[in-house]
Every structure is written in structure tokens, then in C-alpha cells.
Design a protein around this motif. Structure first.
Motif, PDB file in Angstrom:
ATOM      1  N   HIS A 298       0.614  -1.252   0.140  1.00  0.00           N
ATOM      2  CA  HIS A 298       0.210   0.228   0.004  1.00  0.00           C
ATOM      3  C   HIS A 298       0.764   1.646   0.377  1.00  0.00           C
ATOM      4  CE1 HIS A 298      -3.783   2.815   0.609  1.00  0.00           C
ATOM      5  NE2 HIS A 298      -3.240   3.194   1.556  1.00  0.00           N
ATOM      6  N   GLY A 299       0.632   2.044  -0.737  1.00  0.00           N
ATOM      7  CA  GLY A 299       1.344   3.483  -0.987  1.00  0.00           C
ATOM      8  C   GLY A 299       0.312   4.853  -1.110  1.00  0.00           C
ATOM      9  N   ARG A 300       0.855   5.968  -0.991  1.00  0.00           N
ATOM     10  CA  ARG A 300       0.208   6.849  -2.256  1.00  0.00           C
ATOM     11  C   ARG A 300       1.704   8.145  -2.621  1.00  0.00           C
ATOM     12  NH1 ARG A 300       0.131  12.601   0.246  1.00  0.00           N
ATOM     13  NH2 ARG A 300      -1.951  13.626  -0.032  1.00  0.00           N
ATOM     14  N   ALA A 301       1.214   8.374  -3.869  1.00  0.00           N
ATOM     15  CA  ALA A 301       2.244   9.260  -4.847  1.00  0.00           C
ATOM     16  C   ALA A 301       1.257  10.205  -4.664  1.00  0.00           C
ATOM     17  CB  ALA A 301       2.429   7.927  -5.891  1.00  0.00           C
ATOM     18  N   PHE A 302       2.433  11.105  -5.532  1.00  0.00           N
ATOM     19  CA  PHE A 302       1.259  12.589  -5.911  1.00  0.00           C
ATOM     20  C   PHE A 302       2.222  13.165  -7.141  1.00  0.00           C
ATOM     21  CE2 PHE A 302       5.105  13.712  -3.940  1.00  0.00           C
ATOM     22  CZ  PHE A 302       5.825  15.342  -4.487  1.00  0.00           C
ATOM     23  N   ARG A 303       1.442  13.625  -7.586  1.00  0.00           N
ATOM     24  CA  ARG A 303       2.537  14.197  -9.282  1.00  0.00           C
ATOM     25  C   ARG A 303       2.516  15.434  -9.062  1.00  0.00           C
ATOM     26  NH1 ARG A 303       1.039  17.217 -13.563  1.00  0.00           N
ATOM     27  NH2 ARG A 303      -1.314  16.635 -13.546  1.00  0.00           N
ATOM     28  N   ALA A 304       3.505  16.815  -9.323  1.00  0.00           N
ATOM     29  CA  ALA A 304       3.470  18.150  -8.936  1.00  0.00           C
ATOM     30  C   ALA A 304       2.989  18.950 -10.148  1.00  0.00           C
ATOM     31  CB  ALA A 304       4.748  18.671  -8.956  1.00  0.00           C
ATOM     32  N   PRO A 305       2.098  19.405  -9.830  1.00  0.00           N
ATOM     33  CA  PRO A 305       2.253  20.753 -10.825  1.00  0.00           C
ATOM     34  C   PRO A 305       2.727  21.169 -12.137  1.00  0.00           C
ATOM     35  CG  PRO A 305       0.615  21.573  -8.969  1.00  0.00           C
ATOM     36  CD  PRO A 305       1.824  19.913  -8.630  1.00  0.00           C
ATOM     37  N   THR A 306       2.820  21.117 -13.389  1.00  0.00           N
ATOM     38  CA  THR A 306       3.531  21.705 -14.125  1.00  0.00           C
ATOM     39  C   THR A 306       3.616  22.762 -14.475  1.00  0.00           C
ATOM     40  OG1 THR A 306       2.226  21.333 -16.098  1.00  0.00           O
ATOM     41  CG2 THR A 306       3.482  19.409 -15.631  1.00  0.00           C
ATOM     42  N   PHE A 307       5.078  23.722 -14.946  1.00  0.00           N
ATOM     43  CA  PHE A 307       5.181  25.118 -14.919  1.00  0.00           C
ATOM     44  C   PHE A 307       3.614  25.523 -16.132  1.00  0.00           C
ATOM     45  CE2 PHE A 307       9.213  25.286 -13.861  1.00  0.00           C
ATOM     46  CZ  PHE A 307       9.412  25.483 -12.934  1.00  0.00           C
ATOM     47  N   ASN A 308       2.551  24.604 -17.075  1.00  0.00           N
ATOM     48  CA  ASN A 308       1.912  25.262 -18.016  1.00  0.00           C
ATOM     49  C   ASN A 308       0.563  25.083 -17.108  1.00  0.00           C
ATOM     50  OD1 ASN A 308       0.571  25.356 -20.607  1.00  0.00           O
ATOM     51  ND2 ASN A 308       0.462  23.594 -20.188  1.00  0.00           N
ATOM     52  N   GLU A 309       0.973  24.694 -16.763  1.00  0.00           N
ATOM     53  CA  GLU A 309      -0.482  24.205 -15.198  1.00  0.00           C
ATOM     54  C   GLU A 309      -0.398  24.951 -14.078  1.00  0.00           C
ATOM     55  OE1 GLU A 309      -1.382  18.896 -15.515  1.00  0.00           O
ATOM     56  OE2 GLU A 309      -0.300  20.504 -14.121  1.00  0.00           O
TER      57      GLU A 309
END
Length: 694
Positions: free
Chosen positions: A471-482
Motif C-alpha cells: 500500500h502506498g501514496r504518490a503525488f504528481r506536482a503541478p507542471t509550470f504550464n498548469e
């Protein structure tokens, strides 16, 4: 839960049988236990049976057996991963378990542990243009969430490409390949010593006119019907030209290693940046990556340490601006007699430092502590175009292409700094049970902090049977374009958005009944929150803005196996199934295959001859809400390869036939489907190659 109970019951039964074998177990473990190792799951080398993740290892010999030319062909064989394409320069999408997006920033790609992520849209760059395989020693793929170890964007999966060192090459090799569509490839690599320094070097040049696949109808066809014009270039062929240069240098001295990698691409605009055919647009990308690393496993009796310092410079320029729409395109704001053109160029530099300590002083524990700093600087932007925008967001023609950088650029330079720390404990509870606990905290200068844990329990029920609960948690950082896109009425940035997050639970069974066979089953479920999507602005007619608005659930399984019925023949097969639902609409999330089957046969006819065959079946690609077209067509592709190593000469000859049955392979064009019949992939292609070792 019923499925997990069944898996546990099978493992318990097997454990009882294995216990009866007494002292033979240790001997058998030495036979079965170390067939494949990887380090991507925990940072240290482990066998697949023990690794706390759903993982795949592909070696240079595996790549040779496939007859593959490019990384994309190799990754298609990974259970749970499908290699797709998007429009524009046909950038690669490494789609994991139904997680689909236009730019695919959710899959983190590393080269020798260094992220290849670019800052503007968060993927490898729309001019990634693939990667040659001649200099690849191995590829490690992890589908489990990886943010507890790798931080941002280790979300859907992590791919680590490990290049060859001096021992892997052991000499000099030169090669030449010729193929369909005017493709030409030459390479040379060398591995040896220079005094006490181990040296590996690689240089490769590739060019191709591309298949020039035909588009019957495009976005301009829609505009023509709307505004009564006849400007579309469809039906017509795509510009898929490719000019590539790759160069690597690897220097190793004792515990130190210094690498340099250069990657340049010039790519045609393919289906067009706006899904309108562009016969002239040309992407040019240049990427220079260097890293210095030091590692000492025995700094003290119970202490190991290491660090990596890396730098990447990446630039996207347009020797010929992109033709957004062709000559004669008309909007209510005016006509573009010569076509509508734009060239959004970026330059960035990234510095990353990471250090770690490994402590084994506590009985049964291996404690890994890491710290890191990152300086991510998109330091220059430039925009050339021949249009502005009206208040309603429609383009206004201008007489010529001019530099808009100082007036209304698509984005201004941006910079992000990251500091992080993590701790991981690999606890060998007993000879049969291992528990991995990990936690990482990241601090971003532009949107704040995030903390991501993971837990993995591995039970070696027998010398050849392993069960894992993850079990794990992950994230995606907002891009500069977003975050920071401006003067773009189609999609504007939002500096207040938060990272996407995902929680995944998995159960894995790996069984190796004998030395010649292995079977693996993984079952997963995930929940994605705060998905970043472009949503309509509050004022009608003014385009969209990026917001955290989406949630998605997915579940499925991957089943894979390998078998060597005789020493000369190896068979590998996999079947992956997934279902993903968009929580807002209640319908399928769309575009990713529900079913993916893969079969590989590697037949060593003699010491000199080798025959390979692969069958790839992709099916069940539904459309998401808002896309009323029929589902994306299924396909089955067959690839064949034949290799001859001339004994005692140093020469190797090979021939490859890809898509041998000339299947109509298509990847989805995104809603609203301005290319109605989707994006055509390459038809049947043939190539021959010769290489010489001296």
C-alpha cells in the motif's frame, strides 16, 4: 478480501509442503532465488521475489531477443503498461493501469537514476523522440507508487534506464541499420580501461523520413465545415521525419562515477499541434545530462553512504514554426492567408543533489535515510507567432511572424526549489517475513509540502513462492504550464492548484515451480484525487483554466509467465486487465486499453541463429464522457526478428519485420476528436542491420 484469503491459503499450503524438504531448501534457494535482481523498489539490489513492489526487469539479452530498436518497443512488453502516442510530434505516452492524460506526466522516467522530467508540461518533453537500445544494459520498471522514495511524479509508475558500463561492452562494437521509410542508423560503442579508469562510450546517429501515415480528416476539416472554407490539407500525409543524435560517456574510478549524456532530436509535426496537418513544422530538442556519484557500502562496519549530483540542460526550439492551421483558415476575427503559426520555445536547467546513509546496526533492520535538494529553473521563454487574441479568446491575424516575448508570451520564466527527506526501514521480521516502511516529505517553493508513505509486507512462503501485500501514496506536482501559462485563451494556468494524489493497494504472488518456469499475478486497486484538468472559465467564451477537479478509481490485475521447455526455446506471456472510472461522470475514464496481451518466443536455432517473435494484442479502449465516437479499434500486431552471429568473425547480421501482418494500429485522438479516425501508427516495416565487434 476473498481473493487475498485464497492467495494466503495457497501460500500457507505451499509453505507446509516446503517445510518437509528440510535441509534441501537452502540449496534450492540458491538455484531459484537470484535469477533476477533490481534496485528500483527500495534503492538496494533485491531479487524479484523479495522486492517490495510490482516490478519488471528487462536485460540487454531480453532486448536482443525481441529484435527491438527503441525503448518504446521494449516497454510495450511490460505487464500493465501500454505505449501510446499523442498528436503534435507524436510524443510517447507510457500509460500505466488506465491512467491516461495528454502529456503523461504521471510516469516518472529515470536514466541511471536521474529524472528525465522536463518542466513545462512535466513529461520527458514532447520532443522525446524515443531512445536507442544498443547502449542499454537493463531496464527496471515499477508499477507501484514510488513517491515515498522518488518524490514527485513517481505516481503511476517508475522506469529506470540503466546504460552499459565498460564491463557490459568489453571491447568495441560498430553497427549499421537500414530500413523502411528511408531510415538509416549508425552507432559505435566502446568499453575498456584508461589506466585505473573504466571507460564506456556510445555514439549513435539516426534519420528517417517516417512512415508518413495518412490522415483522412483533421481539425481544419471541422473548421472548414463551420466557416465555409476549404483550407484543410486532409486527406494528406503526416510529416514524421526524425533526425536524432545520442552520445554517452561513462567514467568509473573505484567508488566514483561520472556520466555525460547528450540527446538531440529534430522531429516533424506529425498530426499537428492542434490536430491539423502541418507539413513544415519542426521540433528541435537538445538535452545534456551529467551526473557525478559516489557510493561506499562499507563506510564503517554497519554504515554505507552515497550521493549523486546531477545537472540537466534542456531546450525546445523551432527551426520552422509550427503551423497551427493552414493557409486560408478563417475565424470570425479574420483570415490567415498564409496560415496561422506559432513557436513557444523554452530553455531550462535543473540541478539535483541527493545523499543517503544505510545503517544495519539494528538486528534485522536496514535503515535508509536520504536528503535532497533540487533547483528547477525554466530560465528563458520565447514566443514567435503571427496572431494575437480578441477578448472572446479567438485569434486575430497579424501580417507576419514576430517575437511576442516582451508583450504577450505564453509563459514567463519560472523557478522551483525542492527540499526533501525520507526514511525507509527494511525489516526482516523472520527468515520468511519482511516488512518495508517508508515515508518521504517534500517541500516545494511554489505550492507547499506533501508527505507520502508506503508499506510492503513480503512473505517468502517457500524458496520459490512469494506473496506481497503493498500500500502506498504518490503525488504528481503541478507542471509550470498548469500553474503559470498566460495569454493562452485555450488553457490558462492557475498558481493555486495542488498536486494530484493517488493511493494504491496491491497483492502479488510470484511462483517459480522449477528453474525453467515462473508465474506472477498482481491484483490492484487505486483511487486518484485532485486530478488537474482544464475546466471552463467562469466567463463563457474565454477558454479554460487548470483546476483540481477530477477523481478516478481503477482496479485490475496483471498475469505473466515464462517457460523454457527446452534450453533453446523461451516463451513469455502476459495478460493485463484494468477498469478505470471517472468519479464525476460515472463512466469509463477512457482511452487506455482494458485488455492487453503479449506473447514472446525466443528460439535459439543453433549457436549462430536466433529467431524471435512477438504478438501484441490491445483491446477495449473506450471513450470518456464527452467523446461520442465509437471505441478505439482493437488491434493485434506481430513482430519477427532473425539474427545470425557468424562464428569466429565478430560479425552479427539481423533482420526485423515489425507489424508483419500490416495491422491498422491506431492511438486515440483526444476529445472532441478533431481527427475522427484517431492517430495512425506505422504500417509494416522492415529493416536489416550488421554489427561488428573488435
Amino acid at each position: 478480501m476473498q481473493g487475498l484469503r485464497c492467495i494466503a491459503l495457497v501460500g500457507l499450503s505451499w509453505r507446509v509442503l516446503a517445510a518437509a524438504q528440510g535441509s534441501e531448501e537452502q540449496e534450492l534457494a540458491e538455484v531459484y532465488g537470484d535469477q533476477a535482481t533490481l534496485s528500483i523498489a527500495s534503492g538496494t539490489a533485491q531479487t524479484l521475489l523479495r522486492a517490495p513492489a510490482v516490478a519488471t526487469v528487462i536485460t540487454a539479452q531480453d532486448i536482443l531477443a525481441m529484435g527491438a530498436h527503441d525503448l518504446d518497443e521494449v516497454l510495450e512488453r511490460v505487464p500493465g503498461l501500454h505505449v501510446g502516442r499523442s498528436s503534435g510530434s507524436y510524443p510517447t505516452l507510457y500509460l500505466v493501469r488506465g491512467i491516461y492524460s495528454a502529456y503523461n506526466p504521471q510516469t516518472l522516467v529515470l536514466q541511471n537514476g536521474v529524472p528525465m522530467t522536463t518542466l513545462f508540461v512535466g513529461n520527458r518533453g514532447n520532443g522525446w523522440g524515443g531512445l536507442p537500445v544498443q547502449h542499454i544494459a537493463r531496464i527496471e520498471v515499477m508499477l507501484s507508487p514510488g513517491s515515498a522514495l522518488y518524490g514527485a511524479d513517481a505516481y503511476a509508475g517508475v522506469v529506470n534506464i540503466i546504460t552499459k558500463n565498460a564491463q557490459d561492452i568489453a571491447g568495441t562494437e560498430a553497427g549499421l541499420r537500414l530500413g523502411s521509410f528511408g531510415s538509416r542508423e549508425t552507432w559505435v560503442q566502446h568499453g575498456g580501461s584508461w589506466g585505473p579508469v573504466q571507460l564506456a562510450a556510445f555514439l549513435r546517429r539516426y534519420s528517417s523520413d517516417g512512415p508518413g501515415s495518412r490522415i483522412e480528416s483533421d481539425a481544419q476539416s471541422f473548421n472548414d465545415r463551420t466557416f465555409g472554407t476549404a483550407a484543410s490539407l486532409a486527406p494528406g500525409r503526416m510529416n514524421q521525419a526524425n533526425e536524432s543524435v545520442d552520445a554517452n560517456l561513462d567514467l568509473a574510478l573505484a567508488s566514483w562515477r561520472l556520466r555525460f549524456n547528450y540527446k538531440q532530436r529534430e522531429l516533424g509535426a506529425a498530426a499537428g499541434v492542434s490536430q491539423a496537418l502541418d507539413p513544415t513544422g519542426l521540433y528541435r530538442t537538445a538535452r545534456l545530462v551529467s551526473d557525478l556519484s559516489w557510493s561506499e557500502t562499507q563506510l564503517a562496519p554497519e554504515l554505507g553512504a552515497g550521493f549523486t549530483l546531477s545537472a540537466m540542460h534542456y531546450a525546445v526550439t523551432f527551426p520552422r514554426p509550427l503551423q497551427i492551421y493552414p493557409a486560408g483558415v478563417r475565424f470570425p476575427t479574420g483570415v490567415f492567408p498564409n496560415g496561422m503559426f506559432g513557436a513557444p520555445e523554452t530553455w531550462e536547467r535543473q540541478w539535483r543533489w541527493h545523499g543517503h546513509l544505510i545503517y544495519t546496526g539494528f538486528k534485522g533492520h536496514q535503515l535508509r535515510i536520504g536528503l535532497g535538494l533540487e533547483d528547477l529553473d525554466l530560465y528563458r521563454t520565447r514566443e514567435l507567432k503571427n496572431f494575437g487574441f480578441a477578448p472572446n479568446g479567438l485569434p486575430v491575424p497579424q501580417p507576419e511572424i514576430t517575437d511576442h516575448t516582451g508583450t504577450d508570451p505564453f509563459m514567463r520564466p519560472q523557478r522551483r526549489r525542492v527540499a526533501y527527506a525520507y526514511v525507509q526501514d527494511d525489516w526482516q521480521i523472520s527468515p520468511d517475513w519482511a516488512l518495508t516502511l517508508g515515508l518521504r516529505a517534500d517541500r516545494f517553493s511554489d505550492f507547499g509540502s506533501t508527505v507520502n508513505p508506503r508499506v510492503a509486507l513480503v512473505w517468502e512462503a517457500a524458496y520459490n513462492l512469494s506473496l506481497k501485500f503493498l500500500h502506498g501514496r504518490a503525488f504528481r506536482a503541478p507542471t509550470f504550464n498548469e500553474q503559470y501559462s498566460i495569454n493562452n485563451p485555450v488553457s490558462r494556468g492557475n498558481p493555486d492548484i495542488r498536486p494530484e494524489t493517488q493511493r494504491t493497494t496491491e497483492a502479488v504472488l510470484i511462483w517459480q515451480p522449477n528453474r525453467a518456469a515462473q508465474l506472477a499475478l498482481s491484483v490492484f486497486g487505486y483511487k486518484m484525487d485532485d486530478i488537474i484538468r482544464a475546466t471552463p472559465n467562469a466567463l463563457a467564451g474565454t477558454g479554460t483554466t487548470y483546476n483540481n477537479t477530477g477523481d478516478q478509481r481503477g482496479k485490475g490485475f496483471e498475469l505473466s509467465g515464462s517457460w523454457e521447455p527446452v534450453n533453446a526455446l523461451r516463451l513469455q506471456a502476459s495478460y493485463s486487465y484494468q477498469r478505470s472510472r471517472d468519479e464525476a461522470t460515472g463512466v469509463d475514464a477512457g482511452y487506455a486499453p482494458h485488455h492487453h496481451g503479449y506473447l514472446l518466443a525466443d528460439w535459439r536455432l543453433s549457436s549462430a541463429w536466433r529467431l524471435g517473435a512477438q504478438v501484441n494484442h490491445v483491446a477495449g479502449r473506450a471513450r470518456p464522457a464527452g467523446d461520442a465516437r465509437p471505441p478505439v479499434a482493437d488491434y493485434t500486431a506481430l513482430d519477427l526478428s532473425l539474427r545470425l552471429a557468424l562464428p569466429g568473425t565478430g560479425w552479427t547480421l539481423a533482420a526485423q519485420l515489425h507489424n508483419a501482418l500490416d495491422a491498422d494500429i491506431r492511438e486515440p485522438s483526444l476529445a472532441p476528436g478533431r481527427i475522427p479516425n484517431d492517430l495512425p501508427m506505422a504500417p509494416r516495416t522492415f529493416s536489416v542491420e550488421a554489427s561488428y565487434r573488435f
